[in-house]
Write an enzyme that holds these catalytic residues in place. Sequence first.
Site, PDB file in Angstrom:
ATOM      1  N   GLN A   1      74.704  58.134  10.676  1.00 35.27           N
ATOM      2  CA  GLN A   1      73.723  59.506  10.594  1.00 35.27           C
ATOM      3  C   GLN A   1      72.483  59.483  11.723  1.00 35.27           C
ATOM      4  OE1 GLN A   1      74.465  57.946   7.879  1.00 35.27           O
ATOM      5  NE2 GLN A   1      74.741  58.968   6.044  1.00 35.27           N
TER       6      GLN A   1
ATOM      7  N   ASN B   1      66.239  55.287  -0.403  1.00 35.33           N
ATOM      8  CA  ASN B   1      66.769  55.924   0.719  1.00 35.33           C
ATOM      9  C   ASN B   1      67.799  55.129   1.362  1.00 35.33           C
ATOM     10  OD1 ASN B   1      66.293  57.973   2.512  1.00 35.33           O
ATOM     11  ND2 ASN B   1      65.436  56.485   4.014  1.00 35.33           N
TER      12      ASN B   1
ATOM     13  N   ARG C   1      75.037  67.004   3.607  1.00 43.61           N
ATOM     14  CA  ARG C   1      74.390  65.657   3.278  1.00 43.61           C
ATOM     15  C   ARG C   1      73.067  65.691   3.401  1.00 43.61           C
ATOM     16  NH1 ARG C   1      72.049  64.759   7.238  1.00 43.61           N
ATOM     17  NH2 ARG C   1      71.178  62.778   6.365  1.00 43.61           N
ATOM     18  N   GLY C   2      72.370  64.697   2.682  1.00 43.84           N
ATOM     19  CA  GLY C   2      70.740  64.701   2.739  1.00 43.84           C
ATOM     20  C   GLY C   2      70.459  65.458   1.445  1.00 43.84           C
ATOM     21  N   ALA C   3      69.416  64.692   1.091  1.00 44.03           N
ATOM     22  CA  ALA C   3      68.780  65.000  -0.307  1.00 44.03           C
ATOM     23  C   ALA C   3      68.628  66.572  -0.500  1.00 44.03           C
ATOM     24  CB  ALA C   3      67.758  64.216  -0.780  1.00 44.03           C
TER      25      ALA C   3
ATOM     26  N   ASP D   1      65.510  59.755  -1.242  1.00 42.64           N
ATOM     27  CA  ASP D   1      66.590  60.563  -1.887  1.00 42.64           C
ATOM     28  C   ASP D   1      65.944  60.425  -3.540  1.00 42.64           C
ATOM     29  OD1 ASP D   1      68.327  59.426   0.294  1.00 42.64           O
ATOM     30  OD2 ASP D   1      69.584  60.991  -0.673  1.00 42.64           O
TER      31      ASP D   1
HETATM   32  O1  MRU Z   1      73.920  59.362   2.788  1.00 43.10           O
HETATM   33  P1  MRU Z   1      73.084  60.699   3.250  1.00 43.10           P
HETATM   34  O2  MRU Z   1      73.195  60.829   4.571  1.00 43.10           O
HETATM   35  O3  MRU Z   1      73.098  61.922   2.316  1.00 43.10           O
HETATM   36  O4  MRU Z   1      71.735  59.984   3.039  1.00 43.10           O
HETATM   37  C1  MRU Z   1      70.576  60.661   3.669  1.00 43.10           C
HETATM   38  C2  MRU Z   1      69.531  60.044   3.545  1.00 43.10           C
HETATM   39  O5  MRU Z   1      69.443  58.914   2.951  1.00 43.10           O
HETATM   40  C3  MRU Z   1      67.969  60.732   3.755  1.00 43.10           C
HETATM   41  O6  MRU Z   1      67.321  59.712   4.237  1.00 43.10           O
HETATM   42  C4  MRU Z   1      67.573  61.190   2.377  1.00 43.10           C
HETATM   43  O7  MRU Z   1      68.347  61.979   1.963  1.00 43.10           O
HETATM   44  C5  MRU Z   1      66.319  61.944   2.872  1.00 43.10           C
HETATM   45  S1  MRU Z   1      66.746  63.355   3.394  1.00 43.10           S
HETATM   46  C6  MRU Z   1      65.590  64.514   4.088  1.00 43.10           C
END
Ligand code: MRU
Length: 358
Positions: free
Chosen positions: A199, A250, A51-53, A240
């Site tokens: 997270q 985000n 997960r994470g963008a 995101d």
């Molecule tokens: O739902 P997730 O855990 O994928 O969400 C992640 C976030 O909101 C992060 O802050 C975002 O993806 C930036 S990651 C470098």
Amino acid sequence: MLIKNKNYRTVWMQDSFVYMINQQLLPHKFEIYKSKNYIQTANAIKTMIVRGAPAIGATGAFGIAQAALGFKGTNFEDFKEHIEKAEKILKSTRPTAHDLFYAIDFIKEKILKNSKIKNAKDDAVKYSNEYADWSAGLCRNIGEHGNRLIKNNQNILTHCNAGALACVDFGTALSPIRIAHYSKKNVFVYVDETRPRNQGSSLTAWELTQEKINHSIIADNAAGFFMKSKKIDFVIVGADRIAMNGDVANKIGTYSKAVIAKENSIPFYVAAPLSTFDIDAKSGNDIPIEERHEDELLYMHGIDENKIMRKIRIAPQESPAKNPAFDVTPAKYITGIITEKGVMKPTKEEIERFAANK
Ligand code: MRU
């Protein structure tokens, strides 16, 4: 990132397998998940093994490469149809993070430029690996630019996990903090737990522990208390998707932190690569917000005193829940956006200027 004295990326590809650090199990277990085909890779994105963008962007690119390698036919039109089916499945996993769409479009364009299947398969592997290397490099640059904003002895608040685990490596919001720590600055990180999936307390705290960076986990609701009592000098979060007017989507809870930061005159920075900007989103109203399963709120996961993983319900059996995964922070609350090309103001003019240099 360094884990038990060994360097890891969050996601990588070898032969036709995609490997990823299984983020469902952290911080209790460190395990590598091996995906055999693009369907398993799509499922890993959907269930947040990864997960994470930027991390799901690179994983999506590898998923397309797996689809290409898995094609058995000889007709290029059938190959194209097969790639488009994989594209649809991979893109339907998570709607908000722009990188997923950006990476898949990038790789699809590269491979469908070919007219021979063999060349397309070779390019799928070559360019998905290049994409992952490029993405890791951008995050490193974000760290260098962001580090210049951090002074010695500062206390920094971050929300969710925008660390190496959310990217191929380094992180976005955590990259400046990492580089500040490597350059011997004394930094202390306030880590929002980030309900409902935690997270912050499970992933960000784990990364900071690996790097021996001083930190404390705080309840999401405590950030206002610490900001008002002048314990926090600086806020950095990831993104995101960013609209062309500077509005930022985000993790849910980012918006309220930004409002409280402004109220207390604390700089609020967003760290993100330029691939996070969506030229089709004029404002935050155009950003799709993912609604996740209510069980994420109604249950908690963890280990008991015998180190057994457990899932426990924390709400009445009859109570339903609403679970939007992201919110939009209007540009007026954001001090600056730290990108791989430098720090920009969240205005249409600045965004267009930076995007032209992408
Ligand atoms: O739902 P997730 O855990 O994928 O969400 C992640 C976030 O909101 C992060 O802050 C975002 O993806 C930036 S990651 C470098």
